[in-house]
Design an enzyme around this catalytic site. Structure first.
Site, PDB file in Angstrom:
ATOM      1  N   HIS A  97      88.240  10.103  37.334  1.00 42.83           N
ATOM      2  CA  HIS A  97      87.853   9.762  35.972  1.00 42.83           C
ATOM      3  C   HIS A  97      86.352   9.972  35.777  1.00 42.83           C
ATOM      4  CE1 HIS A  97      91.809   7.964  35.880  1.00 42.83           C
ATOM      5  NE2 HIS A  97      91.467   7.103  36.818  1.00 42.83           N
ATOM      6  N   HIS A 174      91.223   9.523  43.893  1.00 41.61           N
ATOM      7  CA  HIS A 174      92.163   8.466  44.294  1.00 41.61           C
ATOM      8  C   HIS A 174      93.593   8.816  43.917  1.00 41.61           C
ATOM      9  CE1 HIS A 174      91.016   7.472  40.117  1.00 41.61           C
ATOM     10  NE2 HIS A 174      92.239   6.992  40.004  1.00 41.61           N
ATOM     11  N   ARG A 194      93.651  15.298  36.486  1.00 40.30           N
ATOM     12  CA  ARG A 194      94.535  15.463  37.636  1.00 40.30           C
ATOM     13  C   ARG A 194      94.017  16.575  38.534  1.00 40.30           C
ATOM     14  NH1 ARG A 194      98.177  14.769  33.507  1.00 40.30           N
ATOM     15  NH2 ARG A 194      99.348  12.824  33.590  1.00 40.30           N
TER      16      ARG A 194
END
Length: 315
Positions: A97, A174, A194
């Site tokens: 992110h 992650h 992604r």
């Protein structure tokens, strides 16, 4: 509605979202797809009972911003936090992110980044997750691995335990693995890039974002744990710019103000007493405590997580 007319405790209604990686612990499947997420607190949450039943948090924010948020937060930026429960029966995508500055540049003005934290509620034997990059990895090597689709060779694998808390600042690579049920607190943003999706079909809703991931992923980000053995799931678990997270149990009194708080029961049940109001929350029940609320006393044998906005400093 006046700025001081909000009740001390506002129970919230969860919203359930189907995910290909979801399970059966939160709700039944939706049109054959398992439920992976329960969104239990955000601006779109509906008040479950009381004088504002049926209204959304955003509606209350518009009507009484200072009473809801407190004087330090800007109502024009919207409700700042989102809390979810995640039921993982398969691997989530390997993802990353942006921070606030990157989100504004890459998504649009006024967008937030996404720093988050996970608190593990149920962990099956041998359940694992990915968080962070192998120490010593050069940024150039990481970028090459992202583009080549072999980033798994550079990620660190971890085994959480029930009651552990993991802080995931923006820029951390992650992925959650199967056999995990957890609580997640995050900035109110759904911007996800992604990196790798376990060779699932690349549908329109699950595309990869390799260029964005290269820009955002930091090679120096690693997992930041608070282990249950150190905290027992109580006291301060995370403190960062966007939010704080603490664990509390029956017998605790939560101070009122200067900002709002979000309380979720994660073990047993608790009764919340404040201003002559008494509300019992069962397992995973969640309530918003407005900034104008008086101190709230917790009664019962349960345990809760309490999230509040942070000081806004960059992470």
């Amino acid at each position: 509605m006046t700025q001081s007319s909000l009740p001390a405790v506002l129970p919230l209604v969860p919203r359930y979202h189907a995910r290909v990686w979801g399970g059966e612990q939160l709700a039944p499947p939706v049109n054959g797809t398992p439920v992976g997420e329960a969104w239990i607190a955000d601006g779109q949450s509906v008040i479950a009972s009381g004088p504002h039943a049926g209204q959304t948090v955003n509606a209350l924010l518009h009507a009484a911003p200072q009473a809801l948020l407190g004087p330090a937060l800007a109502p024009g930026e919207g409700f700042p936090l989102l809390i979810k429960l995640l039921d993982c029966r398969d691997w989530l995508s390997v993802q990353v992110h942006p921070n606030d500055e990157q989100a504004r540049a890459m998504v649009g003005p006024g967008e937030r980044g996404k720093t988050e934290a996970w608190h593990f509620l149920r962990v099956e034997p041998d359940a694992t997750l990915l968080a962070g990059v192998t120490p010593g990895t050069a940024p150039e090597a990481l970028a090459h691995a992202i583009r080549a689709g072999n980033v798994l060779n550079l990620t660190e694998r971890h085994r959480p335990q029930v009651g552990d808390t993991l802080f995931i600042p923006a820029g951390t690579l992650h992925a959650l693995g199967p056999g995990l049920l957890l609580y997640e607190v995050q900035q109110a943003s759904d911007t996800t890039y992604r990196v790798y999706d376990w060779d699932r079909p690349a549908s329109a809703g699950r595309t990869l974002h390799l260029d964005e991931s290269v820009q955002v992923t930091r090679a120096d980000r690693r997992a930041q744990w608070r282990r249950a053995g150190e905290t027992g799931g109580l006291g301060e678990l995370v403190r960062c710019g966007p939010f704080t997270l603490e664990g509390a149990r029956g017998g605790t009194t939560l101070p009122g103000g200067p900002s709002f708080a979000l309380i979720t029961v994660v073990d047993g049940e608790l009764t919340l007493d404040a201003d002559g109001q008494s509300l019992t929350l069962g397992l995973y029940g969640t309530a918003l405590l407005p900034a104008s609320a008086s101190p709230v006393t917790l009664r019962g044998a349960g345990r809760a997580l309490v999230a509040r906005p942070g000081d806004g400093a960059p992470d």
